[in-house]
Write a protein that holds these residues in place. Sequence first.
Motif, PDB file in Angstrom:
ATOM      1  N   UNK A 386       0.819  -1.214   0.000  1.00  0.00           N
ATOM      2  CA  UNK A 386       0.000   0.000   0.000  1.00  0.00           C
ATOM      3  C   UNK A 386       0.855   1.267   0.000  1.00  0.00           C
ATOM      4  N   UNK A 387       2.121   1.163  -0.391  1.00  0.00           N
ATOM      5  CA  UNK A 387       3.006   2.317  -0.398  1.00  0.00           C
ATOM      6  C   UNK A 387       3.315   2.734   1.038  1.00  0.00           C
ATOM      7  N   UNK A 388       3.596   4.041   1.241  1.00  0.00           N
ATOM      8  CA  UNK A 388       3.928   4.486   2.590  1.00  0.00           C
ATOM      9  C   UNK A 388       4.065   5.984   2.675  1.00  0.00           C
ATOM     10  N   UNK A 389       4.348   6.462   3.905  1.00  0.00           N
ATOM     11  CA  UNK A 389       4.524   7.896   4.118  1.00  0.00           C
ATOM     12  C   UNK A 389       3.214   8.649   3.963  1.00  0.00           C
ATOM     13  N   UNK A 390       3.320   9.926   3.591  1.00  0.00           N
ATOM     14  CA  UNK A 390       2.119  10.770   3.581  1.00  0.00           C
ATOM     15  C   UNK A 390       1.106  10.380   2.492  1.00  0.00           C
ATOM     16  N   UNK A 391       1.542   9.557   1.564  1.00  0.00           N
ATOM     17  CA  UNK A 391       0.613   9.130   0.514  1.00  0.00           C
ATOM     18  C   UNK A 391       0.200   7.677   0.650  1.00  0.00           C
ATOM     19  N   UNK A 392       0.469   7.089   1.805  1.00  0.00           N
ATOM     20  CA  UNK A 392       0.099   5.688   1.965  1.00  0.00           C
ATOM     21  C   UNK A 392      -1.386   5.519   1.610  1.00  0.00           C
ATOM     22  N   UNK A 393      -1.689   4.409   0.974  1.00  0.00           N
ATOM     23  CA  UNK A 393      -3.050   4.148   0.520  1.00  0.00           C
ATOM     24  C   UNK A 393      -4.051   4.386   1.648  1.00  0.00           C
ATOM     25  N   UNK A 394      -5.052   5.186   1.337  1.00  0.00           N
ATOM     26  CA  UNK A 394      -6.049   5.540   2.345  1.00  0.00           C
ATOM     27  C   UNK A 394      -6.987   4.353   2.621  1.00  0.00           C
ATOM     28  N   UNK A 395      -7.064   3.444   1.661  1.00  0.00           N
ATOM     29  CA  UNK A 395      -7.991   2.314   1.799  1.00  0.00           C
ATOM     30  C   UNK A 395      -7.312   1.035   2.271  1.00  0.00           C
ATOM     31  N   UNK A 396      -6.098   1.122   2.853  1.00  0.00           N
ATOM     32  CA  UNK A 396      -5.358  -0.109   3.151  1.00  0.00           C
ATOM     33  C   UNK A 396      -6.096  -1.021   4.135  1.00  0.00           C
TER      34      UNK A 396
END
Length: 456
Positions: A386-396
Amino acid sequence: MPVPTPTTPRLLQAAQWILDPVSYLSTNFKHYGDLFAAPLVYGSDEPVLLVNEPKAMQYLLTHDMGKEFTTPGEPLLEPLVGRQSLMLLSGTPHRHRRQLVMPAFHGEHLKAYGQVMMQVSQNVIQQWPVNTSLDVRQAMQQMTMRMILQVVFGLYQGDRYAQLERLLSLRLDMLSSPLSSAILFVPWLQKDLGAWSPGGRTRQLAAATDQLLFAEIQARRTQPEGDRSDILSLLLAARDETGDGLTDQALRDELMTLLLAGYETTATALTWALYWIHRLPDVKHQLLTELDAVADPTDPNQFLSLPYLAAVCNETLRIHPVAMLTFPRRVTVPIELCGYHITPGTLLQGCIYLIHQREDLYPQPAEFRPERFLQRQFSPYEFLPFGGGVRRCIGYALAQYEMKLALGTILTQIDLDLLNQNPVLPGRRGITLGQGTPVKVRKRGARSPAKTPLFS
Ligand code: HEM
């Protein structure tokens, strides 16, 4: 020392990336390793540096320079989600929009979705015919589409929702093969050359979808229902510090973002999970034994804490991460990465796919082995579907919950068989990584619980 750059001509690289992204990434990783330049930026000559090593990934996702999303992804995403989508905002507007949308994906809201999502999976599987071939991808699309309509609108039945379901499916099916996905990467294919051209067809579908979304926004504005906990209600009620709410266009862009990001991705992950579970009898046996021990299979929460089910979901997202790359981040200060000096202005993208294929982290990475996740813990920079940091997936959290509920419901209730034992390889589907060929199963009927206990 300059960052390694593949010597293959740019156009050929672009074609490889579009048509066979997995080979493109793996071949270059073998030659160039932890960091290499790739001409992946849509409509530009600027290369992007792909980060394929956990420490460098941590730096990319957590250091200040990783905070800005940049313009290169916009021409690719904007036609799908719109300019005012969370995905295309950056800086303070991005942070504010996230604060607005995030609560709907966590805590009590998430719990409330559990019951409905379970009901949706049950309704969908009841309609599957016995003893005939079933395309898993289509079935999972239908299931996750209804789940996301429920989360976003609080409803998935009725004329408007049926039409939305049909239009969104048609739109994404236009990107179902590597060749048809080229429309996203080749600007002239996006031109409207009449109703039957890919560009014309996309515009027609987009206009029809927008009409439905704006009609729904209008209906909700005129007849607000106070006690709803769906995302549209939350967005409609939101106000900024000056007391202004979101415009219809901003609402439309956010709805489109959540609908597209939220159903295609999970449908792909579930299709892979069902494929591997039915391809590997040991995995299926262990999973069924764990599921059969659930005291109350009608309680969605009981599926949340099952270790083997969680490991199967994680291994699915490891071996076939739906998103191969994180969004791009632009370096704003000079940095050192993997021993290379990176100058301000350079674009970086985390390569989730290549990190997940590293032999030093995941021995025999091409093998589906859920035990990996029971034997050791991976850091957020070693395992990051789900990626990471401030753009981590909101739907994880929602996506993981959906996966567990859908698999739990399907596997405890019905008996499926893979129709073809040939390996299914990953292939491009739009900007994501899906299946190269369809996964087909046969429904044999209702399932009777497994007899052998897993833990005695
Ligand atoms: C298996 C399912 C999913 C996978 C693998 C996935 C993966 C990702 C990845 C890799 C990113 C980029 C993160 C980054 O650059 O660091 C992302 C962003 C995003 N995802 Fe997901 N996603 C999934 C499901 C969902 C769902 C269910 C929703 C919502 C309903 C969603 C909404 C979003 C949004 C809105 C963003 C943009 C966040 C931002 O820019 O701040 N995704 N996702």
